[in-house]
Design a protein around this motif. Structure first.
Motif, short mmCIF file in Angstrom:
data_model
loop_
_atom_site.label_atom_id
_atom_site.label_comp_id
_atom_site.label_asym_id
_atom_site.label_seq_id
_atom_site.Cartn_x
_atom_site.Cartn_y
_atom_site.Cartn_z
N UNK A 415 -12.05 -9.15 -8.56
CA UNK A 415 -11.51 -9.81 -9.20
C UNK A 415 -10.36 -11.14 -8.27
N UNK A 416 -9.84 -11.25 -8.70
CA UNK A 416 -8.94 -12.73 -7.88
C UNK A 416 -8.03 -11.27 -8.21
N UNK A 417 -7.36 -11.81 -7.20
CA UNK A 417 -6.04 -10.40 -6.17
C UNK A 417 -4.92 -11.71 -6.08
N UNK A 418 -3.74 -11.37 -5.25
CA UNK A 418 -3.13 -12.14 -5.04
C UNK A 418 -3.04 -12.83 -3.39
N UNK A 419 -3.69 -12.72 -3.06
CA UNK A 419 -4.55 -13.87 -2.08
C UNK A 419 -4.97 -15.09 -2.70
N UNK A 420 -6.18 -14.42 -3.19
CA UNK A 420 -6.84 -16.02 -4.41
C UNK A 420 -6.22 -16.37 -5.02
N UNK A 421 -4.63 -15.92 -5.34
CA UNK A 421 -3.88 -17.08 -6.16
C UNK A 421 -3.06 -17.72 -5.04
N UNK A 422 -2.66 -17.30 -4.06
CA UNK A 422 -2.18 -18.07 -2.85
C UNK A 422 -3.74 -19.49 -2.76
N UNK A 423 -4.72 -18.72 -2.46
CA UNK A 423 -6.39 -19.52 -1.61
C UNK A 423 -5.95 -21.14 -3.03
N UNK A 424 -5.69 -20.08 -4.09
CA UNK A 424 -5.85 -21.39 -5.54
C UNK A 424 -5.43 -21.91 -5.19
N UNK A 425 -3.84 -21.85 -5.18
CA UNK A 425 -2.47 -22.83 -5.74
C UNK A 425 -2.24 -23.59 -3.97
N UNK A 426 -3.19 -23.56 -3.14
CA UNK A 426 -3.76 -24.10 -1.81
C UNK A 426 -4.41 -25.32 -2.46
N UNK A 427 -5.63 -24.26 -2.93
CA UNK A 427 -6.38 -25.63 -3.30
C UNK A 427 -6.19 -26.67 -4.00
N UNK A 428 -4.63 -26.56 -5.29
CA UNK A 428 -4.90 -26.76 -6.29
C UNK A 428 -3.77 -28.40 -5.80
N UNK A 429 -3.35 -28.06 -4.54
CA UNK A 429 -2.00 -29.17 -3.85
C UNK A 429 -2.24 -29.45 -3.13
N UNK A 430 -3.77 -29.31 -2.72
CA UNK A 430 -4.78 -30.73 -1.63
C UNK A 430 -5.27 -31.10 -2.82
#
Length: 815
Positions: A415-430
């Protein structure tokens, strides 16, 4: 806001499985060429994916015995679908998996010890060999240099049931090879597990399962040699111990940075808004997620500029793209692409879009799934979201939410975890940055196109004595809005001015310049300037507006009564005249002149005789110019296509466009104007000379009355007589010589012209109740469909038009 979501937590990290090593994963096709090359392969062998794919595998991989070159004998009992004549082709003859060790010299790393496993593949796809490889160096204990110890490290195979973590290979192969489809990966993994799971043997007794992890080194264990020795008493048995937690986190961060770096290289290849969204969505599947759906605010997608304020329950979102690794079409009905929807308030989607922060739901239980799905009317989301891990990330620009991505992982995947949350947020930012660039480009293009569309005229298809058809095609290049324009201007005497121009350059500046020059041409044309004089005045105006004003222009005046064209050219490509008599098309030989804006250049007017049915074709250079080709070839093609028979003017224009722009790929914009010069028959024109005598007013009324009855236009008699009486009275009052001209022309309307030698233009006055005169033009203005006055060197002409309800249209001219 309480959505009833479970606490957002980070799942505990997985235990550092002993023997977990970074793997290079390579797939080889039946011709012995590399078809898939993982990131781990790039790191291990120092060759990029772009360089490796398509190269002979034998040149890149030290896999002795698994690849066969021409002339090598087939192993006993092996089968093959490929003949031995194929150079570097696979024998397919490793009927069983093979494994081995090899030493490879790397320029930057020296000699490395490589362990490899090779699996033969069968099936409908082109894949014939799967190769796994690893560097054995990290498996050695720090400070240990005994070569004999190292010799105990060897690759091998084991039944997958011996190791409970074997499922990881199945779940991670699509991530390791992101260009491989889920179906291909599933088929390959099933064969691998059937043939035997890859392991590393440290002694004759201990075998450690291999667990790949995105091809990124995970230093999760180390060797110790303080345990018992093997049966020979020479080689120590290797035990593994966990590395510090910091190493595990470091490797995980490296994994995600590598993923983000790869995604950044795949998105932003276009400024097209929808294509950018498709790139962003597709980049996340399957490596980061199993399902990705991207939504944009409808205003952003429509190119309406930057949205005002935060979204709310009334905000309409447009689902631009959906990507998943389920069977094709699985969710088309549940979340159709292209749907516009407003998201309910008590949902994680709404929470993400109003807060602008990622929302994570590690596990969507049946209870939560029912609650979320119940917020949507006529939409059952439960089959899609139940038992999945959910992550929603906002797409923002300048702290304003433009859209959001819905990411989901299927059951069985971590499942998604806090590191995935950060990765997803960075993906969305780019993605948000790229998206905003595409949004601004789309907005500017829409503004420019709107500006240009507003400047392009609405051409009347039928003018006095001629029919007109036009086409305008924007260019295919970025900033495709340009300065091409065309126009037709109604002139006194049933004449028509035809104009085509091209401002040099593209973009908003060129479109704005085009609007200024077009307005100037329109104004000067109504002043009845000769073509050469008009272009000279336009050239002077362009120089006053600025040095950057450069344009080509062709200006022609068609007189359907005299059957002649007067044309002047300012650096434009020549027009084509198609003769009705024999269908022959010719480029008119005109004095070219310099472009508008050069200054201090003389222009000449050429007179060309025409006949009824001839066609004049004017266009801009975007239609005939092709990079690398002589423009003469384009002009010849224009003549050939213009001479092609067609059923109508529109069909003739389409024929030219298809012939010279077959795939719609011309980079420059194109303006095309075609005029069929029908002429006006002598029987539809009546002219008289009147004396400068008040008694001629009554005669003028009688002449008009009789001719209109001869033309079977009794409904126009009363109004025409009254207006002619007023105009002739004014001419008698203000004229200087002994003659007044009176002319009637029957075309699509009834045109009446009264000429005298007084150069002062007729003026509409406001007469009071006590004035005895000044009401003539007021009367004309109220009764006529159109009226006007023009001044020439010989005097002035006042004209009016009456609409004819029973106008007999002229007979079509044979092509």
């Amino acid at each position: 806001m309480d959505l009833g979501l479970p606490p957002q937590r980070t799942p505990p990290p997985r235990d550092a499985a002993a023997g977990r090593v970074p793997l290079a994963v390579v797939v080889v096709d039946g011709d012995g060429l590399v078809s898939h090359w993982s990131t781990g392969a790039r790191k291990l062998f120092g060759v990029s994916r772009e360089e490796a794919v398509g190269c002979p595998a034998g040149d890149l991989l030290p896999v002795s015995g698994a690849l066969r070159r021409r002339g090598d004998p087939l192993p006993e009992g092996a089968f093959t679908e490929f003949g031995p004549e194929l150079d570097s082709s696979l024998s397919g003859g490793v009927a069983y998996p093979a494994a081995g060790r090899a030493r490879v010299d790397e320029p930057d790393r020296g000699r490395i010890d490589v362990l490899w496993w090779a699996y033969p593949l069968v099936g409908p796809g082109p894949e014939r060999l799967l190769v796994l490889a690893a560097d054995s160096g990290p498996l050695r204990g720090a400070g240990e240099g005994g070569s004999r110890d190292n010799e105990t490290i060897a690759p091998g195979f084991a039944l997958h049931t011996d190791f409970p973590g074997y499922q990881e290979l199945s779940s991670r192969l699509p991530e390791i090879l992101p260009s491989m489809s889920v179906q291909e990966a599933t088929r390959i993994v099933s064969q691998v597990l059937e043939l035997g799971y890859p392991v590393i043997e440290f002694s004759h007794h201990d075998r450690i399962p291999v667990t790949p992890d995105w091809g990124v080194p995970r230093r999760t264990g180390h060797r110790t040699t303080d345990g018992p020795h093997d049966s020979a008493g020479d080689s120590p048995v290797v035990h593994t111990a966990p590395r510090p937690e910091l190493d595990l986190e470091y490797a995980a961060v490296r994994e995600r940075l590598e993923f983000l770096n790869e995604v950044s290289g795949r998105i932003g290849t276009s400024l097209d808004l929808e294509r950018t969204i498709r790139e962003v969505t597709s980049a996340a599947v399957p490596r980061f997620t199993d399902f990705a759906g991207t939504h944009l605010r409808a205003a952003v997608l429509a190119g309406e500029g930057f949205p005002d304020g935060p979204p709310d329950v009334t905000t309409i979102w447009h689902r631009v793209w959906v990507e998943h690794n389920d069977e094709p079409g699985r969710w088309d009905d549940t979340v159709p692409v292209g749907e516009s929807i407003a998201f309910p308030e008590h949902t994680p989607f709404f929470q993400c879009m109003v807060t602008g922060e990622p929302v994570i739901v590690p596990y969507v239980s049946e209870e939560l799934s029912n609650r979320i799905s119940g917020e949507f009317e006529k939409r059952d989301l439960r089959p899609l979201i139940t038992h999945r891990s959910l992550l929603i990330v906002p797409l923002k620009a300048r702290d304003v939410v433009l859209g959001f991505m819905v990411l989901m992982r299927r059951p069985g995947r971590e499942p998604f975890d806090d590191m995935d949350r950060t990765t997803g947020a960075e993906l969305a930012a780019r993605a948000g940055l790229v998206l905003d660039n595409a949004r601004m480009y789309t907005y500017q293009e829409n503004v420019a196109e709107t500006l240009q569309d507003s400047m392009l005229p609405q051409i009347e298809p039928r003018m006095a004595g001629c029919d007109i058809a036009t086409r305008y095609l924007p260019g295919a290049r970025l900033g495709r809005v340009g300065g091409d324009w065309f126009d037709s201007v109604k002139l006194p005497g049933s004449r028509t001015a035809l104009v085509v121009g091209d401002v040099m350059g593209h973009g908003l500046n060129s479109a704005a310049m085009m609007g200024q020059l077009r307005t100037a041409v329109l104004t000067m044309a109504t002043m009845e300037m000769p073509p050469a004089q008009l272009l000279r005045n336009l050239d002077d105006l362009a120089q006053r507006l600025g040095e950057q004003y450069l344009a080509t222009c062709l200006y022609a005046v068609y007189d359907p009564i005299r059957s002649e064209l007067q044309i002047a050219n300012a650096g434009h490509i020549p027009p084509v005249l198609v003769r009705a008599e024999d269908g022959r098309a010719e480029l008119l030989d005109l004095p070219t002149g310099a472009p508008i804006g050069v200054g201090q250049v003389a222009f000449e007017t050429a007179t060309v005789r025409v006949r009824p049915g001839d066609r004049l074709v004017l266009c801009t250079d975007g239609l005939v110019e092709v990079r690398g080709q002589d423009i003469g070839a384009g002009l010849a093609a224009l003549c050939a296509s213009a001479a092609h028979p067609a059923a109508s003017m529109d069909d003739a224009c389409d024929t030219i466009i298809r012939a010279l722009n077959p795939r719609g790929g011309r980079k420059d914009d194109v303006a095309l104007l075609m005029a069929r010069l029908n002429g006006i028959p002598e029987g539809d024109v009546a002219e008289w000379q009147l004396a400068l005598d008040p008694r001629e007013v009554a005669r003028a009324r009688r002449l008009v009355h009789g001719r209109l009855l001869d033309w079977d236009l009794p409904e126009a008699v009363e109004a025409a007589e009254l207006m002619v009486s007023e105009l002739v009275t004014n001419a008698v009052k203000h004229g200087r010589s002994h003659h007044i001209g009176l002319r009637l022309v029957r075309t699509g309307a009834l045109l009446c012209e009264v000429s005298d030698d007084e150069p002062a233009p007729a003026t509409l006055l406001g007469a009071t109740a006590d004035d005895e005169s000044g009401r003539g033009l007021v009367l004309v203005s109220s009764l006529a469909r159109e009226w006007g006055t023009s001044t020439t060197a010989r005097g002035k002409t006042v004209w009016f038009e009456l609409a004819l309800s029973r106008f007999p249209h002229p007979r079509p001219v044979a092509w």
